[in-house]
Design an enzyme around this catalytic site. Structure first.
Site, short mmCIF file in Angstrom:
data_model
loop_
_atom_site.label_atom_id
_atom_site.label_comp_id
_atom_site.label_asym_id
_atom_site.label_seq_id
_atom_site.Cartn_x
_atom_site.Cartn_y
_atom_site.Cartn_z
N HIS A 89 1.56 4.49 -0.83
CA HIS A 89 2.08 4.95 0.56
C HIS A 89 1.19 6.30 1.01
O HIS A 89 1.20 6.54 2.14
CB HIS A 89 3.52 5.83 0.20
CG HIS A 89 3.70 7.14 -0.62
ND1 HIS A 89 4.01 7.15 -1.82
CD2 HIS A 89 3.57 8.37 0.05
CE1 HIS A 89 4.03 8.40 -2.24
NE2 HIS A 89 3.79 9.39 -1.13
N ASP A 226 2.99 2.12 -6.82
CA ASP A 226 2.59 2.92 -5.66
C ASP A 226 1.23 3.37 -5.97
O ASP A 226 1.06 4.74 -6.00
CB ASP A 226 3.73 3.92 -5.54
CG ASP A 226 3.42 4.60 -4.11
OD1 ASP A 226 2.79 4.22 -3.54
OD2 ASP A 226 4.51 5.25 -3.75
N SER A 661 2.19 13.67 -4.34
CA SER A 661 1.89 12.37 -4.16
C SER A 661 0.48 11.95 -4.53
O SER A 661 -0.37 12.34 -3.91
CB SER A 661 2.41 11.43 -2.76
OG SER A 661 4.02 11.17 -2.93
#
Ligand code: ARG
Ligand code: GLU
Length: 747
Positions: A89, A226, A661
C-alpha cells in the site's frame, strides 16, 4: 457529599493511574535517547544489542537501514545493493502509475527479472537520517517565554529554525530540518540524505498485496501480503542523484539480515520507522472534540463519498484503476476514525483525561506561588478555547472534507491564484510559467479523473456540507443555492447543472480556459460556475472561519505546551516520549495475541491456511490467485514453512501509527522478522490513548514475503541478494501446535 469525601472518592478513582509508569509497550522513543531512557528496559525484555547498535552517528547501525519512503511511509534496506522493502500500500501509487488496462500491474503484480526492468518513479524519494541533535536552546534563543502571543512566538522560532538548519548542512549534500517536540518545549535537528532515483522492483498482485482489501483493513486476524520491493539508485559516488540510466544500485552502510527463525509469544520486537502524528497529551476537551465533533463529521462525509465512488468503480475498469489509490486512501482513514471512536468510548477516554486533569489541578494547588501562577489558569483557559472554537472546527472540517472532497471544486480552487496573478499584473513571464505549471497539473489531474463520478460525489457531499455546517458559518452563496433549487436542497439537479456548464470538468475545456488566462482574459475562469462556487466558499472560509479557528488553535497550542511542561514537572518519575511528528522513532514490545471482546481470544499469528479459508471468488477482496492455490495444494513452500504451512502475519504490542507502514520489525538480535503494515481496529485509539491490553501492531511475517518472491513469483534472484540467517529449525511454540490440532480435527 462532603469535600473530604469527594477527595477520597477522587483519590480512589485515580488509584489505578498512579504512579503513571510508562508501560514499556507504550511509547515512540527518540533513537538519540535510547541509551538514557530505554536501553536497560529493552535488554530486560530481550534485546541482545546496545542502544549504540540501534542508533549511532559514528558507525553503521540499524538506523542506516531505515528510510522514510516517499512522504508518508517507512522502508528498510535488505541487501547490500540497495534493495528496499516496504508495503504494497506504500508503493501503491507507483504501481498504479505504471499500470494501464493493458499492463495491469495492480491486478497482476510486477517482477523485474533483471536490473533493466526496474522501473523509475519520478518524484519518489527515500530519506536516510544521518544524525539528529537537540537544538532546543538555539531555537529558543531570543524567544520570550511569557507575554508573547503564539503567532509571534512562531515567527521567531521559524526564523531561528531556518538559520540553524541551514548552517547545519552548509557545504554538504545533506538536507536539514527541525521539528518541535513535546508541543514546542523541545526542538530537534535532523540531518538527512535524500535519494531520488528509486525504482520499482517487485509487487505481488493485489490479490496478495491487498488480500482482504478494505474489508480486512485495520483488522486482525489478517492475511494481507502487504509488501513491495524497490531499489535505491545512486550516482557514481554512491551519493543521491536524479534519475539517470547510468546510476548504480546504492551501497548502504547497513542492511538488515533476514531471520528465518520465526517468532513466538513474548519475543522482543522493535519497530523502527517514521510514525506520523499522535496526540497522547490532549486534554479531555481535546479528546471530546475529536470524538464528538471532527470524527463524526468526517466519517459521515467519507461514508457518502465512498458509496458514490464504489458504484462507478464496480461498473468500469477504467474508473476502477483511476480511483483505486484515492479510494483506498479515503476508506483507510474513514475506517480508522470509526475504530478510534469506538476505542475512545470503550476506554472512557474523556473521563480518564478528566481524572488526570483533576490530579493536575490538585498538584498546582498544592504548589508554591510560582506554580500557581504558571499553571493555575491553564485548564479553564483550555476549556474555554475548545468551547469557543468548536463550531469553527466543525465548519473547517466540512470545508476541507466535503467541499474540497469534490475534485472539480478542489481543482478549480487550484487555478484561482492565476486570476489573482492577472489582476495584480505580474510580469508576463511569471504568468506564463504559472500557466505552464497549471497545464502540467491539469494533465495529471485528468489522468485519474472521471467527471460523471465526481458529479455524483458533489451531489452527495454538498448537501452534507450545507446541512452540517452551523448556519452562521455557511456562506450566503451556498444558502442561496440550497434555497433556490427546484426542490429545496435538490443538490443532484444542482450538480448536473454545474458539471454540464463548467468548462473545468473536461481537460479540453480546462486547457481552453488556461489559454485565455495566458492572454490576460480571466473571465472564463472566474465566471466558471465551479470556480464561482469554490471561490465563494473559500473566500468566506478565509474571512469568517479561519481567523477565529486559528485564534483558538493558537491559544490551544500555547496552553497545551504549558500543560505538557507541567505534566512533566508533576510526574518526575515517569518517562515521557514525545508525540509522533514524522521523525524517526523506536517502538518496542513483544509478540502477543489479545482478547478483542468478552469470550474471544486471538492468536498471535496467521498462516497460508487462513488465506484459503477466506478465499471467495465472488468477493474481489478475497480472490486468491490460482498460482497460490497450486503452491498450497502441492505444499510447495521451500524453506519458508513452519509446521506444514507458511506464516503470513503476526501481532505485537508495539506503539505505532500511520507512517509506520513499511517499518522493519526487528528481533532482539537485530534481524528482520517482518514489515509493519497496520494496527488492529480495537487499538486505533492509540494515537490518543494507549491500552496495552488491546493495542497491537500488525506485521507481515518476512517468511511470507520470501515465499511470495521466491516460490510464487520465481524471483529467487532477489532472495539471493538478501542475507538470510537462522532457519526453520526453531521448534514451533505450543500455540502453533494447539492451533494445528484444532485445524486437523476440523478437516
Ligand atoms: N490501514 C493501513 C494503513 O493505515 C493500510 C491501508 C491500506 N490498505 C487498504 N486496504 N486501504 O495505512
Ligand atoms: N497502515 C498504516 C500506515 O500506512 C499503519 C497503520 C497504523 O496507523 O498504525 O502507516
Amino acid at each position: 457529599m462532603q469535600f473530604s469525601q469527594r477527595l477520597a472518592l477522587l483519590a480512589l478513582l485515580l488509584l489505578p493511574l498512579l504512579p503513571f509508569p510508562a508501560r514499556a509497550d507504550e511509547g515512540m522513543w527518540l533513537p538519540l535517547l535510547l541509551k538514557q531512557l530505554n536501553e536497560a528496559d529493552m535488554q530486560k525484555k530481550g534485546l541482545k544489542l546496545t542502544a549504540e547498535d540501534i542508533y549511532s552517528v559514528n558507525k553503521g547501525s540499524l538506523k542506516d537501514a531505515v528510510v522514510q519512503f516517499g512522504g508518508g511511509c517507512t522502508g528498510e534496506i535488505i541487501s547490500n545493493q540497495g534493495l528496499l522493502l516496504t508495503n504494497h500500500h506504500c508503493g501503491y501509487g507507483q504501481i498504479q502509475q505504471h499500470s494501464s488496462v493493458e499492463k495491469d500491474y495492480l491486478t497482476n503484480g510486477y517482477w523485474a527479472m533483471n536490473r533493466e526492468q526496474e522501473l523509475p518513479n519520478p518524484g519518489l524519494t527515500a530519506t536516510f537520517i544521518v544524525r539528529m541533535e537537540d537544538v532546543t536552546s538555539q531555537v529558543l534563543t531570543g524567544v520570550p517565554t511569557t507575554g508573547i502571543v503564539e503567532a509571534e512566538r512562531e515567527k521567531l522560532v521559524q526564523a531561528n529554525i531556518q538559520r540553524v538548519a541551514q548552517a547545519a548542512v552548509q557545504g554538504t549534500h545533506y538536507q536539514g530540518f527541525i521539528r518541535p517536540f513535546f508541543n514546542g518545549n523541545e526542538y530537534y535537528l535532523f540531518i538527512t540524505e535524500v535519494f531520488q532515483d528509486i525504482r520499482l522492483v517487485g509487487a505481488p498482485p493485489s490479490a496478495i498485496g491487498k488480500f482482504g482489501g478494505d474489508t480486512d483493513n485495520w483488522m486482525w486476524p489478517r492475511h494481507t501480503g502487504d509488501f513491495s520491493l524497490f531499489r535505491i539508485y545512486a550516482g557514481p559516488d554512491n551519493k543521491p542523484a536524479p534519475y539517470s540510466p547510468a546510476n548504480k544500485p546504492f551501497t548502504p552502510r547497513h542492511h538488515l539480515p533476514i531471520s528465518l527463525s520465526g517468532i513466538k509469544p513474548g519475543d522482543f520486537t522493535l519497530v523502527f520507522g517514521f510514525p506520523g502524528r499522535t496526540n497522547e497529551y490532549l486534554t479531555s476537551w481535546g479528546v471530546d472534540e475529536t470524538y464528538s465533533v471532527s470524527n463524526p463529521a468526517k466519517i459521515k462525509v467519507r461514508d457518502a463519498k465512498l458509496k458514490a465512488l464504489d458504484q462507478d468503480m464496480k461498473a468500469s475498469d477504467k474508473v476502477r484503476i483511476q480511483y483505486a489509490a484515492k479510494y483506498a486512501g479515503l476508506a483507510n482513514y474513514w475506517k480508522k476514525w470509526i475504530g478510534e471512536n469506538r476505542g475512545l468510548k470503550k476506554l472512557d477516554a474523556v473521563s480518564r483525561k478528566r481524572e488526570q486533569e483533576a490530579r493536575f489541578t490538585q498538584w498546582v494547588q498544592g504548589g508554591d506561588e510560582a506554580r500557581k501562577a504558571g499553571y493555575g489558569q491553564l485548564l479553564p483557559q483550555l476549556e474555554q478555547n475548545y468551547r469557543a472554537g468548536r463550531d469553527y472546527t466543525l465548519a473547517r472540517d466540512y470545508v476541507t472534507e466535503a467541499v474540497l472532497g469534490v475534485e472539480l471544486l478542489a481543482y478549480a480552487n487550484s487555478l484561482l491564484p492565476l486570476a489573482e496573478m492577472v489582476a495584480q499584473k505580474v510580469p508576463a513571464a511569471d504568468l506564463a510559467k504559472a500557466v505552464e505549471k497549471a497545464r502540467g497539473g491539469t494533465v495529471n489531474f485528468f489522468k485519474n479523473y472521471n467527471a460523471p463520478t465526481d458529479q455524483k460525489v458533489a451531489a452527495a457531499l454538498l448537501p452534507i456540507y450545507a446541512q452540517g455546517t452551523p448556519p452562521a458559518l455557511l456562506p450566503d452563496y451556498v444558502k442561496t443555492i440550497a434555497r433556490t433549487q427546484p426542490a429545496t436542497g435538490n443538490w443532484t439537479a444542482f450538480a448536473s447543472q454545474l458539471y454540464g456548464k463548467s468548462q473545468l470538468a473536461t481537460q479540453a475545456g480546462a486547457m481552453r480556459v488556461l489559454d485565455e488566462v495566458l492572454k490576460g482574459n480571466t473571465k472564463p475562469l472566474t465566471e466558471d460556475p465551479a470556480a464561482q462556487l469554490i471561490n465563494a466558499v473559500i473566500t468566506h472560509y478565509r474571512a469568517t472561519i479561519l481567523p477565529t479557528y486559528t485564534k483558538h488553535a493558537d491559544n490551544i497550542a500555547l496552553l497545551q505546551r504549558t500543560y505538557v511542561a507541567g505534566l512533566r514537572q508533576m510526574q518526575t518519575d515517569r518517562k515521557f516520549y514525545p508525540d509522533a511528528n514524522s521523525t524517526l522513532r523506536v517502538a518496542y514490545g513483544q509478540v502477543a495475541g489479545y482478547e478483542p471482546a468478552d469470550g474471544a481470544k486471538y492468536a498471535y499469528y496467521t498462516t497460508l491456511d487462513g488465506i484459503m479459508e477466506k478465499a471467495d471468488p465472488t468477493n474481489p477482496d478475497f480472490e486468491v490467485p490460482a498460482r497460490l492455490v497450486e503452491l498450497y495444494q502441492n505444499k510447495d513452500y521451500g524453506p519458508y514453512a513452519v509446521d506444514g504451512t507458511v506464516p503470513v502475519a503476526f501481532i505485537a504490542t508495539n506503539h505505532t501509527t500511520g507512517g509506520n507502514s513499511g517499518s522493519p520489525v526487528i528481533n532482539g538480535r537485530g534481524e528482520l522478522i517482518g514489515t509493519n503494515f497496520d494496527r488492529n481496529w480495537e487499538g486505533t485509539m492509540s494515537d490518543i490513548m494507549f491500552d496495552p491490553d488491546r493495542v497491537r501492531n500488525i506485521t507481515l511475517d518476512v517468511r511470507y514475503m520470501l515465499f511470495v518472491v521466491d516460490k510464487y513469483a520465481g524471483a529467487g534472484h532477489l532472495v539471493k541478494e538478501m542475507t538470510l540467517v537462522g532457519g526453520s529449525q526453531t521448534a514451533p511454540g505450543k500455540e502453533v501446535q494447539k492451533i494445528k490440532v484444532k485445524r486437523k480435527q476440523k478437516a
